[in-house]
Design an enzyme around this catalytic site. Structure first.
Site, short mmCIF file in Angstrom:
data_model
loop_
_atom_site.label_atom_id
_atom_site.label_comp_id
_atom_site.label_asym_id
_atom_site.label_seq_id
_atom_site.Cartn_x
_atom_site.Cartn_y
_atom_site.Cartn_z
N ARG A 78 0.86 -1.19 0.00
CA ARG A 78 0.00 0.00 0.00
C ARG A 78 0.89 1.24 0.00
NH1 ARG A 78 -3.11 3.61 3.35
NH2 ARG A 78 -2.04 2.98 5.24
N GLU A 365 -3.03 -0.47 8.60
CA GLU A 365 -1.80 -0.07 9.29
C GLU A 365 -1.84 -0.61 10.71
OE1 GLU A 365 -0.67 4.09 9.48
OE2 GLU A 365 -1.09 4.36 7.35
O1 IFM Z 1 3.45 7.37 10.04
C1 IFM Z 1 2.08 7.41 10.30
C2 IFM Z 1 1.29 7.28 9.02
O2 IFM Z 1 1.62 8.27 8.11
C3 IFM Z 1 -0.19 7.37 9.29
N1 IFM Z 1 -0.58 6.46 10.35
C4 IFM Z 1 0.20 6.44 11.55
C5 IFM Z 1 1.67 6.29 11.22
C6 IFM Z 1 2.50 6.26 12.51
O3 IFM Z 1 2.38 7.45 13.19
#
Ligand code: IFM
Length: 460
Positions: A78, A365
């Site tokens: 991604r 994430e």
């Molecule tokens: O690095 C960030 C990312 O850009 C967006 N979600 C959280 C991550 C960690 O802080």
């Protein structure tokens, strides 16, 4: 005794990055400036005055990075597209050289049998659009749809998964309310307007993607979501949880999945929404094939009337494990998945005109910033990250066993990179990067993840 946790055959294992955090090449090949270029070049915004001008130079080293993805065994990658590489002024003139970069990246991924998950916006708004008001200006939503159409036209013969936004809540609230992120504005009304326009732009972009797509596509969005817990059992703290959950989670989930907006539950939202949310907006926003969930931690709150909008403040409970940025709370990913499934994915009779099929869900994430580094023998023994991964992925498995149909898991991040206001102080990668030499080394956690992918599960 350990149990072997097995995942479904078609479960997607991936890693994520974002354009500003990894690409570098900030002013090459016709790219225009973004709000992040402006923000980092203004003293005082980023730790140690660091910038993403070069970061980990993915723009030039992407082939090496795809080779690392292949070595780890990823099914999917991604990444995000830098809007100002494609449309340097935000609208109008198209920069072919910018499109060429993503074209090469997509081809390299496909050559290595890695599915591209393309995200159109991960916070790097073209500066010329900010000069016209940025996300508080409704026109930016239409500009985003134009940009989405241009990228779709070029890449949709090969890219099938299209994510419009990454964490629109953060872009709105940290960009326009706390001012911690670009463009560094501190105006609550601007933040509420931004959030609505970001969501509206998702809906408008979804229409544009479908109109330009050269084959079947899935359209998604990625949200930052946290379970919210009270600091104590007092009535005031429990009420604070309701307000914080509304602003943090329901503010994005309700419009996207229910076609309603909880904005009016706040005085500022009530003030704005009469003019902000126009007839038809909510129907447009509710257009989703894939819901991406970014989970890092929970939020523990206590009542605090000094704090604007929510009258609540976040606390860090004693006796817990912490990383470089947050509390480590693996059970939160289970709690979140169960709640989303129950409140948003379990079909309810839709009102006429608001019917929508249930979107797929994925973890887009999850990861942790813990100190690590090269040992004398060239290895990176980041046991704490491996533990974090084990515990969190096991909780995802637990939610799946309880009936939540999670389709995939993406680790944040593939490699160490520019962590926004923290600069290079926080490392999230499965791949260690020496920021001076650009030397990449797969960490022990990366080898662990690789084994999980090969076995499609792990002992827990
Ligand atoms: O690095 C960030 C990312 O850009 C967006 N979600 C959280 C991550 C960690 O802080």
């Amino acid at each position: 005794m350990d149990e072997f946790l097995v995942f479904p055959k078609d479960f997607v294992w991936g890693c994520a990055t974002s354009s500003y955090q990894v690409e570098g090449a900030w002013n090459e090949d016709g790219k225009g400036p973004s709000i992040w270029d402006t923000f980092v070049h203004t003293p005082g915004h980023i730790k140690n005055g660091e910038t993403g001008d070069i970061t980990v130079d993915h723009y030039h080293l992407f082939k090496e990075d795809v080779a690392l993805m292949k070595e780890i065994g990823l099914d999917a990658y991604r990444f995000s597209v830098a809007w100002s590489r494609i449309l340097p002024e935000g609208t109008g003139r198209v920069n072919q050289a910018g499109l060429d970069f993503y074209d090469r990246l997509v081809d390299e991924l496909l050559k290595n049998k890695i599915e591209p998950y393309l995200c159109l916006f991960h916070w790097d708004l073209p500066q010329p659009l900010q000069d016209k008001g940025g996300w508080p200006n409704r026109d930016t939503s239409h500009a985003f749809a134009e940009y989405a159409g241009v990228v779709t036209e070029r890449l949709s013969d090969r890219v099938k998964i299209w994510m419009t936004h990454n964490e629109p809540w953060v872009a709105a609230m940290a960009g326009y309310f706390s001012g911690e992120l670009a463009p560094g504005i501190t105006d609550v009304q601007a933040a509420f307007k931004s959030l609505h326009h970001l969501l509206l732009s998702h809906g408008l972009a979804a229409e544009a993607i479908r109109a330009h797509a050269k084959g079947s596509v899935k359209i998604g969005i990625t949200l930052n979501l946290n379970p919210v817990h009270p600091a104590s059992e007092s009535r005031k703290d429990r009420d604070a949880v309701v307000r914080m959950d509304t602003i943090l989670n329901r503010a994005t989930l309700d419009p996207l999945l229910k076609g309603s907006s909880p904005m009016q539950e706040f005085a500022v939202g009530k003030l704005l929404s009469r003019t902000l949310i126009k007839p038809g907006d909510l129907e447009k926003i509710r257009s989703l094939d894939l819901l991406g969930i970014n989970y890092y931690t929970r939020t523990v709150v206590k009542y605090d009337r000094k704090f604007p909008v929510v009258a609540a403040t976040q606390i860090q409970p004693e006796g817990r494990e912490y990383s470089g940025m947050w509390e480590i709370y693996p059970e939160g990913i289970y709690e979140l998945l169960m709640r989303i499934n129950a409140d948003y994915l379990t079909p309810v009779p839709a009102s006429k005109g608001m019917e929508q099929k249930t979107p797929e869900i994925m973890i887009t994430e999850n990861g942790v910033p813990v100190p690590d580094g090269l040992d004398f023998d060239g290895r990176v023994r980041d046991e704490r990250r491996t533990h974090y991964l084990r515990d969190h992925i096991a909780q995802v498995h637990r939610a799946m066993a309880a009936g939540v149909p999670v389709k995939g898991y993406f680790h944040w991040s593939l490699m160490d990179n520019f962590e926004w206001a923290h600069g290079y102080a926080q490392r999230f990668g499965l791949v260690y990067v020496d920021f001076k030499t650009q030397q990449r080394t797969i960490k022990e956690s990366g080898y662990w993840f690789s084994k999980v992918i090969k076995q499609n599960g792990f002992e827990y």
